[in-house]
Design a protein around this motif. Sequence first.
Motif, mmCIF file in Angstrom:
data_model
loop_
_atom_site.group_PDB
_atom_site.id
_atom_site.type_symbol
_atom_site.label_atom_id
_atom_site.label_comp_id
_atom_site.label_asym_id
_atom_site.label_seq_id
_atom_site.Cartn_x
_atom_site.Cartn_y
_atom_site.Cartn_z
ATOM 1 N N GLU A 223 1.688 12.892 9.105
ATOM 2 C CA GLU A 223 0.503 13.063 9.952
ATOM 3 C C GLU A 223 -0.330 11.783 9.973
ATOM 4 O OE1 GLU A 223 -0.306 15.565 12.066
ATOM 5 O OE2 GLU A 223 1.720 16.185 11.523
ATOM 6 N N ARG A 224 -0.447 11.140 8.812
ATOM 7 C CA ARG A 224 -1.216 9.889 8.749
ATOM 8 C C ARG A 224 -0.487 8.744 9.423
ATOM 9 N NH1 ARG A 224 -2.212 9.670 2.711
ATOM 10 N NH2 ARG A 224 -2.598 7.469 3.107
ATOM 11 N N ILE A 225 0.820 8.702 9.213
ATOM 12 C CA ILE A 225 1.618 7.629 9.828
ATOM 13 C C ILE A 225 1.525 7.725 11.356
ATOM 14 C CG2 ILE A 225 3.990 6.828 10.216
ATOM 15 C CD1 ILE A 225 4.557 7.396 7.249
ATOM 16 N N VAL B 276 12.304 2.388 12.223
ATOM 17 C CA VAL B 276 12.974 3.657 11.967
ATOM 18 C C VAL B 276 12.722 3.941 10.493
ATOM 19 C CG1 VAL B 276 15.113 4.979 12.048
ATOM 20 C CG2 VAL B 276 14.789 3.098 13.641
ATOM 21 N N GLN B 277 12.127 5.086 10.204
ATOM 22 C CA GLN B 277 11.788 5.361 8.809
ATOM 23 C C GLN B 277 12.363 6.695 8.359
ATOM 24 O OE1 GLN B 277 7.587 5.665 7.695
ATOM 25 N NE2 GLN B 277 8.041 4.685 5.735
ATOM 26 N N TYR B 278 12.880 6.663 7.143
ATOM 27 C CA TYR B 278 13.396 7.852 6.478
ATOM 28 C C TYR B 278 12.454 8.164 5.329
ATOM 29 C CZ TYR B 278 16.518 10.645 3.524
ATOM 30 O OH TYR B 278 17.051 11.635 2.742
ATOM 31 N N VAL C 51 -0.787 8.546 13.324
ATOM 32 C CA VAL C 51 -1.999 8.026 13.965
ATOM 33 C C VAL C 51 -2.277 6.565 13.599
ATOM 34 C CG1 VAL C 51 -3.048 10.302 14.204
ATOM 35 C CG2 VAL C 51 -3.507 8.957 12.134
ATOM 36 N N ASP C 52 -1.351 5.941 12.891
ATOM 37 C CA ASP C 52 -1.526 4.532 12.512
ATOM 38 C C ASP C 52 -1.493 3.650 13.762
ATOM 39 O OD1 ASP C 52 -1.031 1.838 11.508
ATOM 40 O OD2 ASP C 52 -0.574 2.792 9.597
ATOM 41 N N LYS C 53 -2.514 2.817 13.903
ATOM 42 C CA LYS C 53 -2.655 1.987 15.112
ATOM 43 C C LYS C 53 -1.637 0.840 15.193
ATOM 44 C CE LYS C 53 -6.779 3.490 16.859
ATOM 45 N NZ LYS C 53 -6.597 4.864 16.333
ATOM 46 N N ARG C 54 -0.906 0.617 14.110
ATOM 47 C CA ARG C 54 0.056 -0.491 14.121
ATOM 48 C C ARG C 54 1.331 -0.175 14.885
ATOM 49 N NH1 ARG C 54 -1.040 -1.563 7.816
ATOM 50 N NH2 ARG C 54 -1.290 0.697 7.964
ATOM 51 N N HIS C 55 1.501 1.089 15.243
ATOM 52 C CA HIS C 55 2.671 1.460 16.053
ATOM 53 C C HIS C 55 2.319 2.601 16.986
ATOM 54 C CE1 HIS C 55 4.253 4.611 12.897
ATOM 55 N NE2 HIS C 55 2.976 4.769 13.173
ATOM 56 N N HIS D 37 0.839 -1.199 0.000
ATOM 57 C CA HIS D 37 0.000 0.000 0.000
ATOM 58 C C HIS D 37 0.878 1.256 0.000
ATOM 59 C CE1 HIS D 37 -3.566 2.389 1.242
ATOM 60 N NE2 HIS D 37 -2.639 3.130 1.834
ATOM 61 N N ALA D 38 1.888 1.262 0.874
ATOM 62 C CA ALA D 38 2.762 2.428 1.019
ATOM 63 C C ALA D 38 3.497 2.724 -0.299
ATOM 64 C CB ALA D 38 3.767 2.195 2.133
ATOM 65 N N ARG D 39 3.924 1.673 -0.984
ATOM 66 C CA ARG D 39 4.707 1.885 -2.210
ATOM 67 C C ARG D 39 3.862 2.518 -3.300
ATOM 68 N NH1 ARG D 39 8.004 -3.543 -1.042
ATOM 69 N NH2 ARG D 39 9.763 -2.533 -0.016
ATOM 70 N N VAL D 40 2.611 2.112 -3.403
ATOM 71 C CA VAL D 40 1.716 2.701 -4.402
ATOM 72 C C VAL D 40 1.480 4.173 -4.054
ATOM 73 C CG1 VAL D 40 -0.621 2.665 -5.363
ATOM 74 C CG2 VAL D 40 0.583 0.512 -4.923
ATOM 75 N N PHE D 41 1.156 4.412 -2.787
ATOM 76 C CA PHE D 41 0.894 5.793 -2.344
ATOM 77 C C PHE D 41 2.128 6.667 -2.565
ATOM 78 C CE2 PHE D 41 1.075 9.292 0.587
ATOM 79 C CZ PHE D 41 -0.185 9.845 0.476
ATOM 80 N N ASN D 42 3.291 6.173 -2.146
ATOM 81 C CA ASN D 42 4.517 6.972 -2.222
ATOM 82 C C ASN D 42 4.869 7.292 -3.669
ATOM 83 O OD1 ASN D 42 4.443 6.600 0.506
ATOM 84 N ND2 ASN D 42 6.393 5.526 0.671
ATOM 85 N N GLU D 43 4.702 6.291 -4.529
ATOM 86 C CA GLU D 43 5.018 6.508 -5.935
ATOM 87 C C GLU D 43 4.103 7.598 -6.519
ATOM 88 O OE1 GLU D 43 5.964 2.867 -7.778
ATOM 89 O OE2 GLU D 43 5.963 3.751 -9.791
HETATM 90 C C1 LIG Z 1 5.919 2.117 10.377
HETATM 91 C C2 LIG Z 1 4.938 2.544 9.327
HETATM 92 C C3 LIG Z 1 5.395 3.135 8.156
HETATM 93 C C4 LIG Z 1 4.502 3.522 7.157
HETATM 94 N N1 LIG Z 1 4.983 4.085 6.016
HETATM 95 C C5 LIG Z 1 4.119 4.464 5.058
HETATM 96 C C6 LIG Z 1 4.580 5.073 3.850
HETATM 97 O O1 LIG Z 1 5.768 5.254 3.621
HETATM 98 N N2 LIG Z 1 3.644 5.425 2.916
HETATM 99 C C7 LIG Z 1 2.292 5.229 3.107
HETATM 100 O O2 LIG Z 1 1.499 5.595 2.240
HETATM 101 N N3 LIG Z 1 1.852 4.652 4.230
HETATM 102 C C8 LIG Z 1 2.714 4.267 5.200
HETATM 103 N N4 LIG Z 1 2.235 3.681 6.341
HETATM 104 C C9 LIG Z 1 0.784 3.469 6.456
HETATM 105 C C10 LIG Z 1 0.078 4.733 6.902
HETATM 106 O O3 LIG Z 1 0.271 4.905 8.289
HETATM 107 C C11 LIG Z 1 -1.430 4.638 6.600
HETATM 108 O O4 LIG Z 1 -1.954 3.461 7.097
HETATM 109 C C12 LIG Z 1 -1.671 4.660 5.114
HETATM 110 O O5 LIG Z 1 -1.102 5.813 4.577
HETATM 111 C C13 LIG Z 1 -3.177 4.613 4.803
HETATM 112 O O6 LIG Z 1 -3.790 5.718 5.366
HETATM 113 P P1 LIG Z 1 -5.357 5.913 5.290
HETATM 114 O O7 LIG Z 1 -5.940 4.772 6.107
HETATM 115 O O8 LIG Z 1 -5.585 7.258 5.902
HETATM 116 O O9 LIG Z 1 -5.716 5.825 3.833
HETATM 117 C C14 LIG Z 1 3.113 3.306 7.347
HETATM 118 C C15 LIG Z 1 2.664 2.711 8.526
HETATM 119 C C16 LIG Z 1 3.549 2.325 9.512
HETATM 120 C C17 LIG Z 1 3.047 1.679 10.761
#
Ligand SMILES: Cc1cc2nc3c(=O)[nH]c(=O)nc-3n(C[C@H](O)[C@H](O)[C@H](O)COP(=O)(O)O)c2cc1C
Length: 139
Positions: free
Chosen positions: A62-64, A47-49, A66-70, A25-31
């Motif tokens: 901002e989205r990262i 650790v993310q760059y 609030v991600d519940k996975r970390h 998912h992240a790779r598609v979004f980032n691209e």
């Molecule tokens: C450690 C970590 C790194 C992440 N890195 C990215 C990233 O580089 N690009 C990205 O789009 N989502 C990344 N995510 C996922 C985002 O936190 C988020 O779930 C995703 O952007 C979808 O957001 P949405 O639910 O608001 O659509 C990462 C999540 C974690 C836990």
Amino acid sequence: MYNLVYKSIANTLLLQAQIDEMLEHARVFNENNDITGCLLYHRGIFVQYLEGELEAVLALFERIKVDKRHSAVDLLSSSNIYTREFDTWSMAYLEGNIPNEAYEYIELMVNPVMEIPDMSVIPNPTSKRFWLAAKKLLH
Ligand SMILES: Cc1cc2nc3c(=O)[nH]c(=O)nc-3n(C[C@H](O)[C@H](O)[C@H](O)COP(=O)(O)O)c2cc1C
């Protein structure tokens, strides 16, 4: 152009399949958003760059956050940059499950991040050297 580095703690021991799904998912979004970078995962620590246009990087962060996975997302550094370090990687991924030699190196890279909070140790993930080393391990 802008970059930032943060560390965080994975909330549960994430399964490889969950990480793969997140990366996909992240790779598609980032691209699509011209964001490149590298994610390191070791002993439950991320650790993310991230690098790209200022607005795009900050919006993603901002989205990262609030991600519940970390949790305990801690911004270590951010700055304006002229060139990318990971220009061909939508999100390079490096984790502990790699050959011994590289594993030891990752330990050396990641342990100080958690154990020496003032980041005085070198190389640390706010330094270019740290991510150049990560890049080397990925080749
Ligand atoms: C450690 C970590 C790194 C992440 N890195 C990215 C990233 O580089 N690009 C990205 O789009 N989502 C990344 N995510 C996922 C985002 O936190 C988020 O779930 C995703 O952007 C979808 O957001 P949405 O639910 O608001 O659509 C990462 C999540 C974690 C836990």
